[in-house]
Enzyme design. Structure first.
Site, PDB file in Angstrom:
ATOM      1  N   PHE A  59       0.851  -1.196   0.000  1.00  0.00           N
ATOM      2  CA  PHE A  59       0.000   0.000   0.000  1.00  0.00           C
ATOM      3  C   PHE A  59       0.883   1.241   0.000  1.00  0.00           C
ATOM      4  O   PHE A  59       0.610   2.209   0.695  1.00  0.00           O
ATOM      5  CB  PHE A  59      -0.927  -0.014   1.218  1.00  0.00           C
ATOM      6  CG  PHE A  59      -1.815  -1.228   1.265  1.00  0.00           C
ATOM      7  CD1 PHE A  59      -1.552  -2.257   2.154  1.00  0.00           C
ATOM      8  CD2 PHE A  59      -2.878  -1.366   0.382  1.00  0.00           C
ATOM      9  CE1 PHE A  59      -2.365  -3.389   2.188  1.00  0.00           C
ATOM     10  CE2 PHE A  59      -3.687  -2.504   0.403  1.00  0.00           C
ATOM     11  CZ  PHE A  59      -3.431  -3.514   1.313  1.00  0.00           C
ATOM     12  N   GLU A  92       3.922   6.292  -4.041  1.00  0.00           N
ATOM     13  CA  GLU A  92       5.219   6.805  -4.502  1.00  0.00           C
ATOM     14  C   GLU A  92       5.428   8.201  -3.928  1.00  0.00           C
ATOM     15  O   GLU A  92       4.495   8.976  -3.781  1.00  0.00           O
ATOM     16  CB  GLU A  92       5.251   6.835  -6.027  1.00  0.00           C
ATOM     17  CG  GLU A  92       5.450   5.438  -6.601  1.00  0.00           C
ATOM     18  CD  GLU A  92       5.688   5.463  -8.088  1.00  0.00           C
ATOM     19  OE1 GLU A  92       5.099   4.658  -8.804  1.00  0.00           O
ATOM     20  OE2 GLU A  92       6.467   6.329  -8.532  1.00  0.00           O
ATOM     21  N   ASN A 124      -7.350   0.526  -3.924  1.00  0.00           N
ATOM     22  CA  ASN A 124      -6.909   1.507  -4.923  1.00  0.00           C
ATOM     23  C   ASN A 124      -8.070   2.052  -5.732  1.00  0.00           C
ATOM     24  O   ASN A 124      -8.129   3.243  -6.032  1.00  0.00           O
ATOM     25  CB  ASN A 124      -5.875   0.864  -5.850  1.00  0.00           C
ATOM     26  CG  ASN A 124      -4.473   1.283  -5.451  1.00  0.00           C
ATOM     27  OD1 ASN A 124      -4.264   1.769  -4.344  1.00  0.00           O
ATOM     28  ND2 ASN A 124      -3.523   1.109  -6.342  1.00  0.00           N
ATOM     29  N   PHE A 155      -7.274  12.735  -0.334  1.00  0.00           N
ATOM     30  CA  PHE A 155      -7.713  12.242  -1.636  1.00  0.00           C
ATOM     31  C   PHE A 155      -9.017  12.887  -2.085  1.00  0.00           C
ATOM     32  O   PHE A 155      -9.802  12.281  -2.815  1.00  0.00           O
ATOM     33  CB  PHE A 155      -7.792  10.701  -1.643  1.00  0.00           C
ATOM     34  CG  PHE A 155      -6.431  10.094  -1.795  1.00  0.00           C
ATOM     35  CD1 PHE A 155      -5.502  10.239  -0.787  1.00  0.00           C
ATOM     36  CD2 PHE A 155      -6.056   9.454  -2.955  1.00  0.00           C
ATOM     37  CE1 PHE A 155      -4.213   9.747  -0.918  1.00  0.00           C
ATOM     38  CE2 PHE A 155      -4.761   8.940  -3.093  1.00  0.00           C
ATOM     39  CZ  PHE A 155      -3.842   9.087  -2.070  1.00  0.00           C
ATOM     40  N   GLY A 184      -8.495  18.292  -9.421  1.00  0.00           N
ATOM     41  CA  GLY A 184      -7.394  18.738 -10.280  1.00  0.00           C
ATOM     42  C   GLY A 184      -7.451  18.085 -11.630  1.00  0.00           C
ATOM     43  O   GLY A 184      -8.519  17.701 -12.116  1.00  0.00           O
ATOM     44  N   GLY A 201      -3.088   9.798 -12.175  1.00  0.00           N
ATOM     45  CA  GLY A 201      -2.263   9.039 -13.132  1.00  0.00           C
ATOM     46  C   GLY A 201      -1.394   8.100 -12.325  1.00  0.00           C
ATOM     47  O   GLY A 201      -1.787   7.662 -11.244  1.00  0.00           O
ATOM     48  N   CYS A 254      -0.231   2.965 -10.898  1.00  0.00           N
ATOM     49  CA  CYS A 254      -1.142   2.113 -10.124  1.00  0.00           C
ATOM     50  C   CYS A 254      -2.622   2.352 -10.403  1.00  0.00           C
ATOM     51  O   CYS A 254      -3.306   1.453 -10.873  1.00  0.00           O
ATOM     52  CB  CYS A 254      -0.863   2.312  -8.644  1.00  0.00           C
ATOM     53  SG  CYS A 254       0.772   1.766  -8.199  1.00  0.00           S
TER      54      CYS A 254
HETATM   55  C1  UDX Z   1      -1.405   4.742  -5.001  1.00  0.00           C
HETATM   56  C2  UDX Z   1      -2.030   4.433  -3.645  1.00  0.00           C
HETATM   57  O1  UDX Z   1      -2.173   5.661  -2.909  1.00  0.00           O
HETATM   58  C3  UDX Z   1      -1.116   3.478  -2.863  1.00  0.00           C
HETATM   59  O2  UDX Z   1      -1.710   3.147  -1.626  1.00  0.00           O
HETATM   60  C4  UDX Z   1      -0.900   2.214  -3.706  1.00  0.00           C
HETATM   61  O3  UDX Z   1      -0.041   1.314  -3.040  1.00  0.00           O
HETATM   62  C5  UDX Z   1      -0.295   2.582  -5.045  1.00  0.00           C
HETATM   63  O4  UDX Z   1      -1.142   3.525  -5.729  1.00  0.00           O
HETATM   64  P1  UDX Z   1       0.466   6.296  -5.943  1.00  0.00           P
HETATM   65  O5  UDX Z   1      -0.133   5.944  -7.268  1.00  0.00           O
HETATM   66  O6  UDX Z   1       1.930   6.176  -5.759  1.00  0.00           O
HETATM   67  O7  UDX Z   1      -0.208   5.407  -4.753  1.00  0.00           O
HETATM   68  O8  UDX Z   1       0.124   7.839  -5.667  1.00  0.00           O
HETATM   69  P2  UDX Z   1      -1.118   8.592  -5.026  1.00  0.00           P
HETATM   70  O9  UDX Z   1      -0.578   9.513  -4.005  1.00  0.00           O
HETATM   71  O10 UDX Z   1      -2.172   7.652  -4.648  1.00  0.00           O
HETATM   72  O11 UDX Z   1      -1.647   9.505  -6.268  1.00  0.00           O
HETATM   73  C6  UDX Z   1      -2.116   8.863  -7.419  1.00  0.00           C
HETATM   74  C7  UDX Z   1      -2.622   9.949  -8.368  1.00  0.00           C
HETATM   75  O12 UDX Z   1      -3.771  10.594  -7.811  1.00  0.00           O
HETATM   76  C8  UDX Z   1      -1.604  11.046  -8.664  1.00  0.00           C
HETATM   77  O13 UDX Z   1      -1.647  11.353 -10.049  1.00  0.00           O
HETATM   78  C9  UDX Z   1      -2.122  12.234  -7.851  1.00  0.00           C
HETATM   79  O14 UDX Z   1      -1.810  13.478  -8.470  1.00  0.00           O
HETATM   80  C10 UDX Z   1      -3.619  12.005  -7.901  1.00  0.00           C
HETATM   81  N1  UDX Z   1      -4.358  12.579  -6.777  1.00  0.00           N
HETATM   82  C11 UDX Z   1      -4.093  12.139  -5.511  1.00  0.00           C
HETATM   83  C12 UDX Z   1      -5.359  13.524  -7.028  1.00  0.00           C
HETATM   84  O15 UDX Z   1      -5.591  13.920  -8.169  1.00  0.00           O
HETATM   85  N2  UDX Z   1      -6.080  14.017  -5.982  1.00  0.00           N
HETATM   86  C13 UDX Z   1      -5.852  13.612  -4.703  1.00  0.00           C
HETATM   87  O16 UDX Z   1      -6.517  14.095  -3.804  1.00  0.00           O
HETATM   88  C14 UDX Z   1      -4.824  12.653  -4.456  1.00  0.00           C
END
Ligand code: UDX
Length: 434
Positions: A154, A157, A210, A251, A255, A259, A262
């Site tokens: 979990f 990045e 996810n 979350f 925006g 992307g 994951c």
């Molecule tokens: C995600 C999950 O959070 C993590 O628990 C899992 O193990 C792997 O996938 P990650 O993809 O590394 O992690 O990044 P994350 O911080 O979740 O953001 C994913 C995308 O969502 C990014 O493009 C980010 O810009 C976007 N995002 C995140 C939003 O647009 N709004 C938000 O409020 C949060």
């Protein structure tokens, strides 16, 4: 009690996992089939940017708890627990390419000479654990006992070291009781709740988690559209609903959309698995649809303000798929740049960490100029765009930007700036849901 662990696959998940296991005292061998990457790691280099990782790798290598090799056999021989952390990339139809998992399962099976616990850390569709067990049984020449366990990651990045050193929970899927004690020993130092469940539930927990996080993002993005139409402010709405602890504020940042390697992949995989199991997961299809719509709406905003994009000069801040990472896989920022170049715009681009990786897919020269200084982004440009939520972008020298731009116009795809302040400074300021 130190566990003897091998991690097969030294990427964003494997390297962080192996390093943190060593940090809490386990004996770890990280295996990778990319000999150059193994050499770089043995020489103290780090193939990925992840805050806090480099120091931990150096420290644990120096203290002898962490080592790197290109030989799976070496890794298997020296460990009791073998984590599979190889890529499971998406295929065009949304299903998952499990060929790396299957190959590693065969390699482990042919190397085993005593009881081993094989742990699947990679994100895989439900029922993969059963296939891994069957594969190991078939290629297990020494015919020794083994158990297959699911242990999804979990890690976010950019925050992966913190997420693993202080996990919300550890999920372990297993069909037999034999690996339970050993898995408890691995995770005991992390002092986090451990859920022991069956393999299928553990595999589903990952995709369900996810997909829910992605759903949360698409939900707030959908509400941001209503905010724009009604003159409400999405940040205020997100704060207002987020105070309900059943919802939570995280979350809920509207925006350009999500992307990364994951969310898009896990959503497609979960939809594909559901379909195979006889359920049409239309809710998640709508999550994808809303996400794609965010990019379209942002580009429309730019076109409405600048009219013609052809030959316009635009400064783009952000190339990584999110802050705190150099990863550009499925990055909305890269997608935005590619679309703008296709419309004939010329871009100046900057990212604190991702420019090297970005150059491989967004080559310098074809309408793209990479700049080394964030504050020069607006020089000779018609507008500035914010595409990634890097906190340092809020320090942009707006006075200089205003002078550099032919007209002070800024499109904020991550709501980093305050509308009132930007208007005070004389900017035409467009953001999301405000
Ligand atoms: C995600 C999950 O959070 C993590 O628990 C899992 O193990 C792997 O996938 P990650 O993809 O590394 O992690 O990044 P994350 O911080 O979740 O953001 C994913 C995308 O969502 C990014 O493009 C980010 O810009 C976007 N995002 C995140 C939003 O647009 N709004 C938000 O409020 C949060």
């Amino acid at each position: 009690m130190a566990s003897k662990i091998a991690i097969i696959g030294t990427g964003y998940v494997g390297l962080v996992t192996g390093t943190c296991f060593a940090e809490v005292g386990h004996q770890v061998t990280c295996v990778d089939n990319n000999a150059d990457k193994v050499k770089m790691l043995q020489d103290g280099g780090i193939p990925i940017y992840e805050p806090g990782l480099e120091d931990l790798v150096k420290k644990n290598t120096a203290e002898g708890r962490l080592r790197f090799t290109a030989s799976t056999k070496e890794g298997v021989d020296e460990s009791d627990i073998i984590f599979i952390a190889v890529p499971t990339p998406p295929q065009d139809d949304g299903s998952v390419d499990l060929s790396f998992i299957e190959k590693v399962a065969r390699e482990i099976a042919s190397s085993m000479t005593s009881y081993k616990i094989i742990v699947d850390k990679s994100t895989v569709p439900v029922n993969t654990g059963e296939n891994v067990a069957e594969t190991i049984k078939r290629y297990n020449q020494a015919n020794v006992d083994f158990d297959v366990v699911s242990n999804p990651e979990f890690l976010r990045e950019g925050f992966a070291v913190g997420d693993l050193m202080e996990p919300d929970r550890v999920v372990v899927g297993t069909t037999s009781q034999r690996p339970v004690a050993a898995m408890r020993e691995v995770y005991e130092p992390f002092k986090a709740p451990i859920i022991f469940t069956d393999i299928n539930s553990a595999e589903l927990i990952k995709h369900a988690a996810n997909s829910f996080l992605a759903l949360k993002i698409s939900y707030i993005n959908a509400v941001s559209i209503i905010c724009e139409a009604s003159g409400a402010n999405i940040e205020e709405v997100a704060n207002g609903i987020g105070l309900d602890e059943r919802i939570g504020r995280r979350f809920l940042n509207a925006g350009l959309g999500f992307g990364g390697s994951c969310f898009p992949k896990d959503l497609s995989a979960f939809i594909a698995i559901a379909e195979q199991l006889g359920y049409k997961f239309d809710l998640l299809k709508e999550v994808q649809h809303i996400n794609a719509g965010q990019m379209e709406r942002f580009i429309k905003k730019i076109e409405e303000t600048l009219w013609v994009l052809k030959e316009k000069k635009l400064g783009v801040l952000g190339l990584a798929f999110k802050q705190n990472t150099d990863d550009v896989r499925m990055s909305p920022a890269i997608d935005l740049c590619q679309r703008l170049v296709k419309e004939g715009a010329e871009l100046r681009v900057y990212d604190p960490k991702a420019m090297e990786k970005a150059k491989e897919i967004l080559p310098e020269g074809e309408g793209i100029t990479y700049v080394d200084d964030m504050n020069s982004i607006g020089e000779g440009c018609d507008a500035i765009l914010i595409a990634t939520e890097w906190p340092e972008f809020t320090e942009l020298d707006l006075e200089k930007a205003r002078k550099d731009l032919s007209h002070p116009i800024l499109f904020d795809g991550r709501n980093l700036f305050e509308p009132a302040k930007m208007e005070e400074l004389g900017f035409i300021y467009k953001s999301i849901g405000r």
